[in-house]
Scaffold this active site. Structure first.
Site, PDB file in Angstrom:
ATOM      1  N   GLY A  13       1.417  -1.270  -0.196  1.00  0.00           N
ATOM      2  CA  GLY A  13      -0.385   0.158  -0.186  1.00  0.00           C
ATOM      3  C   GLY A  13       1.103   1.273  -0.459  1.00  0.00           C
ATOM      4  O   GLY A  13       0.364   2.599   0.737  1.00  0.00           O
ATOM      5  N   MET A  91      -3.775  -7.128  -6.937  1.00  0.00           N
ATOM      6  CA  MET A  91      -3.773  -8.099  -7.774  1.00  0.00           C
ATOM      7  C   MET A  91      -4.533  -9.566  -8.116  1.00  0.00           C
ATOM      8  O   MET A  91      -4.017  -9.991  -8.143  1.00  0.00           O
ATOM      9  CB  MET A  91      -2.045  -8.634  -7.090  1.00  0.00           C
ATOM     10  CG  MET A  91      -0.984  -7.665  -6.965  1.00  0.00           C
ATOM     11  SD  MET A  91      -0.798  -6.495  -8.297  1.00  0.00           S
ATOM     12  CE  MET A  91       0.651  -7.478  -8.930  1.00  0.00           C
ATOM     13  N   ARG A  92      -5.319  -8.570  -8.518  1.00  0.00           N
ATOM     14  CA  ARG A  92      -6.866  -9.497  -8.470  1.00  0.00           C
ATOM     15  C   ARG A  92      -7.047  -9.186 -10.412  1.00  0.00           C
ATOM     16  O   ARG A  92      -7.052  -7.515 -10.178  1.00  0.00           O
ATOM     17  CB  ARG A  92      -8.457  -9.597  -8.191  1.00  0.00           C
ATOM     18  CG  ARG A  92      -7.930 -10.455  -6.896  1.00  0.00           C
ATOM     19  CD  ARG A  92      -8.257 -11.543  -6.331  1.00  0.00           C
ATOM     20  NE  ARG A  92      -8.716 -12.412  -7.454  1.00  0.00           N
ATOM     21  CZ  ARG A  92      -8.117 -13.282  -6.960  1.00  0.00           C
ATOM     22  NH1 ARG A  92      -7.664 -14.084  -6.326  1.00  0.00           N
ATOM     23  NH2 ARG A  92      -8.455 -14.774  -8.485  1.00  0.00           N
ATOM     24  N   HIS A 110       0.569   1.621 -12.883  1.00  0.00           N
ATOM     25  CA  HIS A 110       1.767  -0.317 -13.874  1.00  0.00           C
ATOM     26  C   HIS A 110       2.964   0.036 -13.639  1.00  0.00           C
ATOM     27  O   HIS A 110       3.124   1.513 -14.264  1.00  0.00           O
ATOM     28  CB  HIS A 110       1.189  -0.716 -14.787  1.00  0.00           C
ATOM     29  CG  HIS A 110       1.363  -1.640 -15.282  1.00  0.00           C
ATOM     30  ND1 HIS A 110       1.099  -3.045 -14.987  1.00  0.00           N
ATOM     31  CD2 HIS A 110       2.166  -1.830 -15.896  1.00  0.00           C
ATOM     32  CE1 HIS A 110       1.770  -3.486 -15.870  1.00  0.00           C
ATOM     33  NE2 HIS A 110       2.744  -3.034 -16.488  1.00  0.00           N
ATOM     34  N   GLU A 144      -9.859  -4.963 -21.452  1.00  0.00           N
ATOM     35  CA  GLU A 144      -8.572  -5.484 -21.563  1.00  0.00           C
ATOM     36  C   GLU A 144      -7.158  -5.324 -20.712  1.00  0.00           C
ATOM     37  O   GLU A 144      -7.007  -3.513 -20.267  1.00  0.00           O
ATOM     38  CB  GLU A 144      -7.619  -5.017 -23.075  1.00  0.00           C
ATOM     39  CG  GLU A 144      -7.012  -6.344 -23.342  1.00  0.00           C
ATOM     40  CD  GLU A 144      -6.543  -5.568 -25.008  1.00  0.00           C
ATOM     41  OE1 GLU A 144      -5.360  -5.944 -25.531  1.00  0.00           O
ATOM     42  OE2 GLU A 144      -6.992  -5.139 -25.579  1.00  0.00           O
ATOM     43  N   ASP A 146      -4.210  -3.886 -18.762  1.00  0.00           N
ATOM     44  CA  ASP A 146      -2.946  -2.621 -18.677  1.00  0.00           C
ATOM     45  C   ASP A 146      -2.825  -2.393 -20.231  1.00  0.00           C
ATOM     46  O   ASP A 146      -1.759  -1.856 -20.326  1.00  0.00           O
ATOM     47  CB  ASP A 146      -1.833  -3.523 -18.674  1.00  0.00           C
ATOM     48  CG  ASP A 146      -1.162  -3.995 -17.011  1.00  0.00           C
ATOM     49  OD1 ASP A 146      -2.113  -3.371 -16.303  1.00  0.00           O
ATOM     50  OD2 ASP A 146      -0.846  -5.261 -17.112  1.00  0.00           O
ATOM     51  N   ALA A 174       8.873   7.135  -8.223  1.00  0.00           N
ATOM     52  CA  ALA A 174       8.058   7.378  -9.399  1.00  0.00           C
ATOM     53  C   ALA A 174       6.361   7.326  -9.593  1.00  0.00           C
ATOM     54  O   ALA A 174       6.086   8.459  -9.442  1.00  0.00           O
ATOM     55  CB  ALA A 174       8.788   7.424 -10.478  1.00  0.00           C
ATOM     56  N   GLU A 175       5.863   6.049  -9.131  1.00  0.00           N
ATOM     57  CA  GLU A 175       4.508   5.859  -8.676  1.00  0.00           C
ATOM     58  C   GLU A 175       4.021   6.772  -8.058  1.00  0.00           C
ATOM     59  O   GLU A 175       2.947   7.138  -7.894  1.00  0.00           O
ATOM     60  CB  GLU A 175       4.596   4.302  -8.310  1.00  0.00           C
ATOM     61  CG  GLU A 175       5.040   3.736  -9.553  1.00  0.00           C
ATOM     62  CD  GLU A 175       4.168   2.492  -8.739  1.00  0.00           C
ATOM     63  OE1 GLU A 175       4.059   1.726  -8.526  1.00  0.00           O
ATOM     64  OE2 GLU A 175       5.600   0.830  -9.679  1.00  0.00           O
TER      65      GLU A 175
HETATM   66  C1  GAR Z   1       3.137  -0.853  -7.333  1.00  0.00           C
HETATM   67  O1  GAR Z   1       5.088  -1.340  -7.854  1.00  0.00           O
HETATM   68  C2  GAR Z   1       2.480  -1.494  -8.705  1.00  0.00           C
HETATM   69  O2  GAR Z   1       2.880  -0.122  -9.664  1.00  0.00           O
HETATM   70  C3  GAR Z   1       1.940  -2.895  -8.356  1.00  0.00           C
HETATM   71  O3  GAR Z   1       1.704  -3.065  -7.348  1.00  0.00           O
HETATM   72  C4  GAR Z   1       2.786  -2.636  -6.730  1.00  0.00           C
HETATM   73  C5  GAR Z   1       1.993  -2.552  -5.387  1.00  0.00           C
HETATM   74  O4  GAR Z   1       3.133  -2.094  -4.653  1.00  0.00           O
HETATM   75  N1  GAR Z   1       0.368  -2.943  -9.361  1.00  0.00           N
HETATM   76  C6  GAR Z   1       1.051  -4.193 -10.802  1.00  0.00           C
HETATM   77  O5  GAR Z   1       1.763  -5.068 -10.952  1.00  0.00           O
HETATM   78  C7  GAR Z   1      -0.550  -3.925 -11.065  1.00  0.00           C
HETATM   79  N2  GAR Z   1      -0.803  -4.914 -12.169  1.00  0.00           N
HETATM   80  P1  GAR Z   1       2.287  -0.775  -3.271  1.00  0.00           P
HETATM   81  O6  GAR Z   1       2.142  -1.720  -2.623  1.00  0.00           O
HETATM   82  O7  GAR Z   1       3.145  -0.645  -2.587  1.00  0.00           O
HETATM   83  O8  GAR Z   1       1.192   0.364  -4.178  1.00  0.00           O
END
Ligand code: GAR
Length: 204
Positions: A13, A91-92, A110, A144, A146, A174-175
């Site tokens: 999270g 992740m579902r 992503h 679809e 991503d 960066a996210e």
């Molecule tokens: C993040 O890197 C996000 O981009 C990725 O999971 C991580 C979650 O981290 N998401 C995916 O791969 C979705 N397909 P977080 O729980 O620390 O935010």
């Protein structure tokens, strides 16, 4: 008026935390009204609790099939009053029916520069491909995986000797910058929080 949003998580999270921190700023145009985790031991649930945000686990294994699971998600989101859904490490894979109900109002982050490296293990795939610029993408969710319209991206450099974990850590920073930015752009494009370029280049 701050737009009520729900954040869906499965793990640490840290992106949820970035959104919590952004929402705590006075001028930010969103307020998190619900956090849902697909796992009941996700650390993100503790982050929600610490921020006094209603949070609950909705576990796939408690439902007979994906339709029933997604119906439970949908009901919980509706009951919270959320108008926008942010997937943050959720992740579902969601059913097309669920996605269509929220289309145009559901975002995902992503860990790659889409359309490169869809799916999982994106950092390993990026290293194997030998690319020198990697990054992350916030996009609208469409049936679809991503593949929905891109809202914001940030690029980071791939460094010599990087492991997938090292690269993941750089991309995650960066996210945390672009998710709050992208959300502001979607819900209040005129707000100062949205007035940054939709594309960021970090550390290059
Ligand atoms: C993040 O890197 C996000 O981009 C990725 O999971 C991580 C979650 O981290 N998401 C995916 O791969 C979705 N397909 P977080 O729980 O620390 O935010």
């Amino acid at each position: 008026m701050k737009k009520p949003i729900a954040v869906l998580i499965s793990g640490s999270g840290s992106n949820l935390q970035a959104l919590i921190d952004a929402c705590a700023k006075p001028g930010y145009p969103a307020k998190i009204v619900l956090v849902i985790s697909s796992k009941d031991d996700a650390y993100g649930l503790k982050r929600a609790e610490a921020a006094h945000i209603p949070a609950q686990a909705i576990r796939y294994k408690d439902y007979p099939d994906r339709d029933a699971f997604d119906a439970a998600l949908h009901a919980a989101i509706l009951a919270s009053g959320a108008e926008v859904v942010c997937l943050a490490g959720f992740m579902r894979i969601l059913t097309a029916g669920f996605v269509e109900k929220w289309q145009g109002r559901m975002l995902n982050i992503h860990p790659s520069l889409l359309p490169l490296f869809k799916g999982t293990d994106t950092h390993k795939a990026a290293l194997l491909a030998g690319i020198k610029i990697h990054g992350c993408t916030v996009h609208y969710v469409t049936p679809e995986m991503d593949s929905g319209p891109i809202i914001a991206q940030a690029a980071v450099r791939v460094m010599p000797g990087d492991t997938p974990q090292m690269l993941a850590a750089r991309v995650l920073e960066a996210e945390h910058l672009i998710y709050p930015l992208a959300l502001a752009r979607v819900i209040a494009p005129e707000s100062p929080q949205a007035a940054v370029s939709a594309t960021m280049v970090i550390g290059i």
